[in-house]
Design a protein around this motif. Structure first.
Motif, PDB file in Angstrom:
ATOM      1  N   HIS A  27      -4.688   5.001  -1.629  1.00  0.00           N
ATOM      2  CA  HIS A  27      -4.914   4.955  -3.078  1.00  0.00           C
ATOM      3  C   HIS A  27      -5.722   6.173  -3.521  1.00  0.00           C
ATOM      4  CE1 HIS A  27      -5.734   3.595  -7.069  1.00  0.00           C
ATOM      5  NE2 HIS A  27      -6.991   3.259  -6.819  1.00  0.00           N
ATOM      6  N   GLN A  28      -6.791   6.503  -2.804  1.00  0.00           N
ATOM      7  CA  GLN A  28      -7.615   7.669  -3.150  1.00  0.00           C
ATOM      8  C   GLN A  28      -6.805   8.960  -3.073  1.00  0.00           C
ATOM      9  OE1 GLN A  28     -10.771   7.220  -0.287  1.00  0.00           O
ATOM     10  NE2 GLN A  28     -12.016   5.966  -1.656  1.00  0.00           N
ATOM     11  N   LEU A  29      -5.965   9.088  -2.039  1.00  0.00           N
ATOM     12  CA  LEU A  29      -5.147  10.292  -1.897  1.00  0.00           C
ATOM     13  C   LEU A  29      -4.148  10.421  -3.048  1.00  0.00           C
ATOM     14  CD1 LEU A  29      -4.539  10.222   1.952  1.00  0.00           C
ATOM     15  CD2 LEU A  29      -5.830  11.964   0.678  1.00  0.00           C
ATOM     16  N   MET A  30      -3.549   9.325  -3.426  1.00  0.00           N
ATOM     17  CA  MET A  30      -2.592   9.360  -4.536  1.00  0.00           C
ATOM     18  C   MET A  30      -3.310   9.690  -5.839  1.00  0.00           C
ATOM     19  SD  MET A  30       0.464   8.917  -3.340  1.00  0.00           S
ATOM     20  CE  MET A  30       1.475   8.398  -4.731  1.00  0.00           C
ATOM     21  N   GLN A  31      -4.494   9.144  -6.040  1.00  0.00           N
ATOM     22  CA  GLN A  31      -5.274   9.458  -7.232  1.00  0.00           C
ATOM     23  C   GLN A  31      -5.643  10.943  -7.251  1.00  0.00           C
ATOM     24  OE1 GLN A  31      -7.276   6.661  -9.536  1.00  0.00           O
ATOM     25  NE2 GLN A  31      -5.063   6.512  -9.436  1.00  0.00           N
ATOM     26  N   SER A  32      -6.038  11.476  -6.102  1.00  0.00           N
ATOM     27  CA  SER A  32      -6.390  12.901  -6.005  1.00  0.00           C
ATOM     28  C   SER A  32      -5.195  13.799  -6.294  1.00  0.00           C
ATOM     29  CB  SER A  32      -6.954  13.223  -4.625  1.00  0.00           C
ATOM     30  OG  SER A  32      -8.192  12.582  -4.441  1.00  0.00           O
ATOM     31  N   ALA A  33      -3.992  13.286  -6.001  1.00  0.00           N
ATOM     32  CA  ALA A  33      -2.764  14.038  -6.269  1.00  0.00           C
ATOM     33  C   ALA A  33      -2.281  13.823  -7.703  1.00  0.00           C
ATOM     34  CB  ALA A  33      -1.671  13.632  -5.274  1.00  0.00           C
ATOM     35  N   ASN A  34      -3.073  13.108  -8.501  1.00  0.00           N
ATOM     36  CA  ASN A  34      -2.768  12.822  -9.910  1.00  0.00           C
ATOM     37  C   ASN A  34      -1.538  11.948 -10.110  1.00  0.00           C
ATOM     38  OD1 ASN A  34      -4.983  14.169 -11.164  1.00  0.00           O
ATOM     39  ND2 ASN A  34      -4.004  16.091 -10.590  1.00  0.00           N
ATOM     40  N   ALA A  35      -1.203  11.137  -9.112  1.00  0.00           N
ATOM     41  CA  ALA A  35      -0.120  10.171  -9.270  1.00  0.00           C
ATOM     42  C   ALA A  35      -0.625   9.023 -10.160  1.00  0.00           C
ATOM     43  CB  ALA A  35       0.327   9.651  -7.908  1.00  0.00           C
ATOM     44  N   ILE A  36       0.299   8.235 -10.666  1.00  0.00           N
ATOM     45  CA  ILE A  36      -0.026   7.200 -11.650  1.00  0.00           C
ATOM     46  C   ILE A  36       0.108   5.812 -11.023  1.00  0.00           C
ATOM     47  CG2 ILE A  36       0.625   6.195 -13.877  1.00  0.00           C
ATOM     48  CD1 ILE A  36       1.880   9.061 -14.454  1.00  0.00           C
ATOM     49  N   LEU A  37      -1.012   5.117 -10.914  1.00  0.00           N
ATOM     50  CA  LEU A  37      -1.036   3.754 -10.404  1.00  0.00           C
ATOM     51  C   LEU A  37      -0.580   2.805 -11.512  1.00  0.00           C
ATOM     52  CD1 LEU A  37      -1.918   1.838  -8.051  1.00  0.00           C
ATOM     53  CD2 LEU A  37      -4.124   1.677  -9.224  1.00  0.00           C
ATOM     54  N   LEU A  38       0.386   1.946 -11.212  1.00  0.00           N
ATOM     55  CA  LEU A  38       0.935   1.063 -12.245  1.00  0.00           C
ATOM     56  C   LEU A  38       0.245  -0.288 -12.355  1.00  0.00           C
ATOM     57  CD1 LEU A  38       4.769   1.728 -12.049  1.00  0.00           C
ATOM     58  CD2 LEU A  38       3.069   2.695 -13.603  1.00  0.00           C
ATOM     59  N   THR A  39      -0.454  -0.696 -11.304  1.00  0.00           N
ATOM     60  CA  THR A  39      -1.177  -1.964 -11.339  1.00  0.00           C
ATOM     61  C   THR A  39      -2.237  -1.930 -10.248  1.00  0.00           C
ATOM     62  OG1 THR A  39      -0.925  -4.381 -11.428  1.00  0.00           O
ATOM     63  CG2 THR A  39       0.352  -3.220  -9.744  1.00  0.00           C
ATOM     64  N   ASP A  40      -3.207  -2.814 -10.339  1.00  0.00           N
ATOM     65  CA  ASP A  40      -4.249  -2.856  -9.316  1.00  0.00           C
ATOM     66  C   ASP A  40      -3.628  -3.036  -7.932  1.00  0.00           C
ATOM     67  OD1 ASP A  40      -6.271  -2.632 -11.196  1.00  0.00           O
ATOM     68  OD2 ASP A  40      -6.562  -4.805 -11.363  1.00  0.00           O
ATOM     69  N   PRO A  41      -4.174  -2.356  -6.928  1.00  0.00           N
ATOM     70  CA  PRO A  41      -3.651  -2.538  -5.570  1.00  0.00           C
ATOM     71  C   PRO A  41      -3.782  -3.988  -5.114  1.00  0.00           C
ATOM     72  CG  PRO A  41      -5.068  -0.604  -5.670  1.00  0.00           C
ATOM     73  CD  PRO A  41      -5.230  -1.342  -6.982  1.00  0.00           C
ATOM     74  N   LEU A  42      -2.854  -4.386  -4.267  1.00  0.00           N
ATOM     75  CA  LEU A  42      -2.922  -5.699  -3.625  1.00  0.00           C
ATOM     76  C   LEU A  42      -3.501  -5.477  -2.234  1.00  0.00           C
ATOM     77  CD1 LEU A  42      -2.243  -8.740  -3.338  1.00  0.00           C
ATOM     78  CD2 LEU A  42      -0.007  -8.026  -2.469  1.00  0.00           C
ATOM     79  N   TYR A  43      -4.653  -6.081  -1.969  1.00  0.00           N
ATOM     80  CA  TYR A  43      -5.265  -6.016  -0.653  1.00  0.00           C
ATOM     81  C   TYR A  43      -5.193  -7.413  -0.053  1.00  0.00           C
ATOM     82  CZ  TYR A  43      -6.930  -1.475  -2.201  1.00  0.00           C
ATOM     83  OH  TYR A  43      -7.006  -0.182  -2.675  1.00  0.00           O
ATOM     84  N   ILE A  44      -4.388  -7.554   0.985  1.00  0.00           N
ATOM     85  CA  ILE A  44      -4.139  -8.860   1.597  1.00  0.00           C
ATOM     86  C   ILE A  44      -5.067  -9.050   2.786  1.00  0.00           C
ATOM     87  CG2 ILE A  44      -2.438 -10.330   2.737  1.00  0.00           C
ATOM     88  CD1 ILE A  44      -0.257  -8.704   1.261  1.00  0.00           C
ATOM     89  N   ASP A  45      -5.818 -10.127   2.761  1.00  0.00           N
ATOM     90  CA  ASP A  45      -6.702 -10.489   3.862  1.00  0.00           C
ATOM     91  C   ASP A  45      -5.924 -11.407   4.805  1.00  0.00           C
ATOM     92  OD1 ASP A  45      -8.703 -11.334   5.581  1.00  0.00           O
ATOM     93  OD2 ASP A  45     -10.089 -11.926   3.976  1.00  0.00           O
ATOM     94  N   VAL A  46      -5.619 -10.893   5.987  1.00  0.00           N
ATOM     95  CA  VAL A  46      -4.805 -11.675   6.924  1.00  0.00           C
ATOM     96  C   VAL A  46      -5.555 -12.888   7.475  1.00  0.00           C
ATOM     97  CG1 VAL A  46      -3.297  -9.746   7.524  1.00  0.00           C
ATOM     98  CG2 VAL A  46      -5.351 -10.171   8.898  1.00  0.00           C
ATOM     99  N   LEU A  47      -6.876 -12.948   7.290  1.00  0.00           N
ATOM    100  CA  LEU A  47      -7.617 -14.154   7.677  1.00  0.00           C
ATOM    101  C   LEU A  47      -7.263 -15.319   6.766  1.00  0.00           C
ATOM    102  CD1 LEU A  47     -11.257 -13.009   8.549  1.00  0.00           C
ATOM    103  CD2 LEU A  47      -9.453 -13.767  10.096  1.00  0.00           C
ATOM    104  N   HIS A  48      -7.030 -15.017   5.489  1.00  0.00           N
ATOM    105  CA  HIS A  48      -6.711 -16.058   4.513  1.00  0.00           C
ATOM    106  C   HIS A  48      -5.211 -16.183   4.255  1.00  0.00           C
ATOM    107  CE1 HIS A  48     -10.948 -16.564   3.752  1.00  0.00           C
ATOM    108  NE2 HIS A  48     -11.058 -15.264   3.546  1.00  0.00           N
ATOM    109  N   HIS A  49      -4.458 -15.168   4.639  1.00  0.00           N
ATOM    110  CA  HIS A  49      -3.006 -15.161   4.452  1.00  0.00           C
ATOM    111  C   HIS A  49      -2.353 -14.705   5.761  1.00  0.00           C
ATOM    112  CE1 HIS A  49      -3.615 -15.702   0.155  1.00  0.00           C
ATOM    113  NE2 HIS A  49      -4.509 -14.727   0.216  1.00  0.00           N
ATOM    114  N   PRO A  50      -2.251 -15.630   6.729  1.00  0.00           N
ATOM    115  CA  PRO A  50      -1.731 -15.241   8.049  1.00  0.00           C
ATOM    116  C   PRO A  50      -0.276 -14.764   8.022  1.00  0.00           C
ATOM    117  CG  PRO A  50      -2.110 -17.611   7.934  1.00  0.00           C
ATOM    118  CD  PRO A  50      -2.645 -17.025   6.669  1.00  0.00           C
TER     119      PRO A  50
END
Length: 153
Positions: free
Chosen positions: A103-126
């Motif tokens: 995400h940071q690299l894409m932001q540094s490259a001035n790309a456009i994020l369309l929605t908040d990133p999804l960070y999946i916790d495999v402890l809660h979502h096996p």
């Protein structure tokens, strides 16, 4: 319309998620291509990029996506629209660091994020594929998101 699915995976979990996302996109009438050895020169910058990566070691990117990350450091991509799916384990202090780095690299490259990133916790979502599919379907069911995506075509 087509989505470029960019995968960073060491043990295969992100690949499974990418396969599930591609299958979900197909049910929504959207074509996709999975890139296991992503290269900025081979990706269509006019299509949506979906970056799906795990975290390896002490917050590192998986080996297969590291060359892509290095390419991003040299790029400006203001026409690229992207979404992020990160996989991680919240018992580590580097939870989803791979996704956060991309995400940071894409932001540094001035790309456009369309929605908040999804960070999946495999402890809660096996079975992270289920969480990713539900998230993606929800995105594509939002009229504003659909309109943004169709304007890319």
């Amino acid at each position: 319309m087509q989505v470029e699915i960019i995968v960073g995976s060491m043990l295969g979990a992100s690949e499974y998620v990418a396969d599930a996302l591609a299958a979900k996109l197909e049910t929504l009438g959207i074509a996709s291509e999975i890139h296991l050895q992503p290269d900025t020169q081979q990706l269509d910058q006019n299509k949506l990029w979906c970056i799906c990566t795990s975290t390896h070691g002490a917050g590192d990117l998986p080996d297969n996506i590291q060359p892509f990350a290095e390419q991003l450091k040299q790029q400006q991509l203001p026409q690229v629209h992207y979404i992020i799916v990160g996989l991680g384990d919240s018992s580590y202090d580097t939870f989803c660091q791979g996704g956060k780095k991309m995400h940071q690299l894409m932001q540094s490259a001035n790309a456009i994020l369309l929605t908040d990133p999804l960070y999946i916790d495999v402890l809660h979502h096996p079975i992270p594929e289920d969480e990713a599919e539900a998230w993606l379907e929800n995105l594509f069911n939002q009229p504003d998101f659909k309109q943004q995506i169709h304007s890319l075509c």
